[in-house]
Each structure stands twice: as C-alpha cells, then as structure tokens.
Design an enzyme around this catalytic site. Sequence first.
Site, PDB file in Angstrom:
ATOM      1  N   GLY A  40       4.362  -5.206   9.408  1.00  0.00           N
ATOM      2  CA  GLY A  40       4.372  -4.533   8.243  1.00  0.00           C
ATOM      3  C   GLY A  40       5.480  -3.850   7.733  1.00  0.00           C
ATOM      4  CD  GLU A  96      -2.082  -3.379  12.514  1.00  0.00           C
ATOM      5  OE1 GLU A  96      -3.262  -3.819  12.009  1.00  0.00           O
ATOM      6  OE2 GLU A  96      -1.055  -3.807  12.099  1.00  0.00           O
ATOM      7  CG  ASN A  98      -5.252  -9.470  11.226  1.00  0.00           C
ATOM      8  OD1 ASN A  98      -5.982  -9.151  10.633  1.00  0.00           O
ATOM      9  ND2 ASN A  98      -4.465  -8.810  12.018  1.00  0.00           N
ATOM     10  CD1 TRP A  99      -6.967 -12.231   5.465  1.00  0.00           C
ATOM     11  CD2 TRP A  99      -8.768 -12.079   4.385  1.00  0.00           C
ATOM     12  NE1 TRP A  99      -7.199 -13.561   4.937  1.00  0.00           N
ATOM     13  CE2 TRP A  99      -8.523 -13.023   4.053  1.00  0.00           C
ATOM     14  CE3 TRP A  99      -9.997 -11.468   3.933  1.00  0.00           C
ATOM     15  CZ2 TRP A  99      -9.120 -13.991   3.356  1.00  0.00           C
ATOM     16  CZ3 TRP A  99     -10.891 -12.288   3.273  1.00  0.00           C
ATOM     17  CH2 TRP A  99     -10.297 -13.460   2.930  1.00  0.00           C
ATOM     18  CE  LYS A 100      -2.105  -6.580  10.137  1.00  0.00           C
ATOM     19  NZ  LYS A 100      -0.848  -6.017  10.312  1.00  0.00           N
ATOM     20  CB  SER A 124       7.981  -9.043   8.626  1.00  0.00           C
ATOM     21  OG  SER A 124       7.663  -7.511   8.570  1.00  0.00           O
ATOM     22  CD  GLU A 139       0.886  -9.994  15.356  1.00  0.00           C
ATOM     23  OE1 GLU A 139       0.735 -10.395  14.158  1.00  0.00           O
ATOM     24  OE2 GLU A 139      -0.013  -9.214  15.483  1.00  0.00           O
ATOM     25  N   GLY A 193       0.552  -9.291   5.829  1.00  0.00           N
ATOM     26  CA  GLY A 193       0.547  -9.110   4.460  1.00  0.00           C
ATOM     27  C   GLY A 193       0.531 -10.358   3.284  1.00  0.00           C
ATOM     28  CG  HIS A 253      -3.496  -6.631  15.682  1.00  0.00           C
ATOM     29  ND1 HIS A 253      -2.682  -5.284  15.168  1.00  0.00           N
ATOM     30  CD2 HIS A 253      -2.917  -7.778  14.967  1.00  0.00           C
ATOM     31  CE1 HIS A 253      -1.922  -5.844  14.286  1.00  0.00           C
ATOM     32  NE2 HIS A 253      -1.923  -7.126  14.084  1.00  0.00           N
TER      33      HIS A 253
END
Length: 251
Positions: free
Chosen positions: A174, A98, A9-11, A214, A168, A236, A96
């Site tokens: 992160g 976020e 997931n490149w966000k 992570s 998650e 990440g 997600h």
Amino acid sequence: MRKYIVAGNWKMNKSLAEGIRLAEEVNAAVEKAGELKCEVVIAPPFLHLTEVSKVVGKKVSLAAQNCAAEASGAYTGEVSAGMLQSAGIPYVITGHSERRTYYGETDAILAKKTAQALASGLKVIFCIGEELSQRDSGKYFETVKSQIENGLFQLSAAEFKNIVIAYEPVWAIGTGRTATSGQAQEVHAFIRKILAGKYGQQVADDVAILYGGSCNENNAGELFAQPDIDGGLIGGASLTAEKFIRIVTAF
Ligand code: 13P
C-alpha cells in the site's frame, strides 16, 4: 510444473453491490482474455463471497481473507474453514501482515488457522514478509525463515501441495514502493531453498511463491519474469477490473 497464480485481495473494500459488479467485470475480462498462463483468484470480504460465487465462472477462483483458528463453537464473530468449504470457497489467505499487525495473529495462531484450513480441504495462501526496520538492518532473511518455520513446518510434504506462499514485504504494501524485481527474486529463491532443505527439492519446486506489495499493471511483467516469482497477491490494483486483468495477462 508449479502453477502461476494472480490473486486479488480486496481487503475491506466495496459494498456488496460494488463487489458483485467488480467480480462480474473481472469475470468478463478473464473470459475475454482467452487462454491464460495463470490461475485467477479473487478474495472479497466474507460477506460477499457467496454472492460473488454466483457471478463468476470456472476461470475465477475465490479465496477468503481469513479463517478461524478453531473448528466450531463459541467464538463470536469468527468464520471457520469448514464453513468456507461448505460454501464452495477453495482458498483462504492466512498470515497477511495486516492480520499479524492489527489483530495480533502470531505464528502459533497462524499455524492453527492453516491446519484448520487444510483439514477442511481448503488451499492456503500463506503470507510472510519483513517490516522496513528488518529490511534496513539486513534481517529480512531471518524474518521470513522464522515465519515459515513457525507457521508451516508442522505440515507434511503431502500437505504442502495445498500451500501457496505469498512474499509481501510490509514496507511495500500500500505504499507505492514496490520491491525491485531483484529484491523480490532474492527472497523468493531463498524461500524455495528453505523449503528444499526441509521437504526436498521436488516440493520446493512445486510450490507457487507469489509476490505482493504495490504490484501493479506497470511492474507486474518484470516481477513475474523472475524465475522464482510465480505470480502476485494484489491489493489496491485488484479493485479495478481493468488494472487487475492487465496484471493477470502480464506473464
Ligand atoms: P497493495 O497491492 O495495495 O500494496 O497490497 C498488497 C497486499 O497486501 C495484498 O495482500
């Protein structure tokens, strides 16, 4: 037998040129790696998807990071599941943390997005996970249970074939603080048990449940060795082809 999947997931990262380059590097690394135990998925930003689709081969699948809750119409700034399907994108991520936290996406909205995606023929990576306070107060089972019940239990057993679940824990995203393999396995086994209760053991056994938070090239092997962890949703560490391919080959 359920599938193993590693999804990046490149966000909201990478310019278009950088995204194309990263996709080319991931594709080359996947080709070079030969026979893989898992399906490889990358989820670039919307804008990058069609360009990235031109530089990856059959061994790298694409996912969008989000889709609209409605099919079409006056919804400025939204991208529908049907549009993704029309662009040849097979997967979409919904739920997600976020999106839940920063954009107010409730279970009810996520149920609509997931329904739109399935109706458009997409496969869904549905994310769930507790916040730190819920982990610390021991309420994490309740949290993931209600996220699944409210977000997914409107689906039929047949529709569940196109669902992947990503656990998650928000406190691990992160932060560099990965769930231990034992903590992750405990929740993954619990998720499978809830699914078995609703849809029967076969459906539960067939659903891929990914871990995210992570997850990196150093801890992926131990996480993926757990019986109910079927791969990872990587943030990440998916932004560097070399790290990502080490996770892909960590089974
Ligand atoms: P990190 O791997 O950066 O913790 O992000 C996980 C994640 O949110 C993937 O969707």
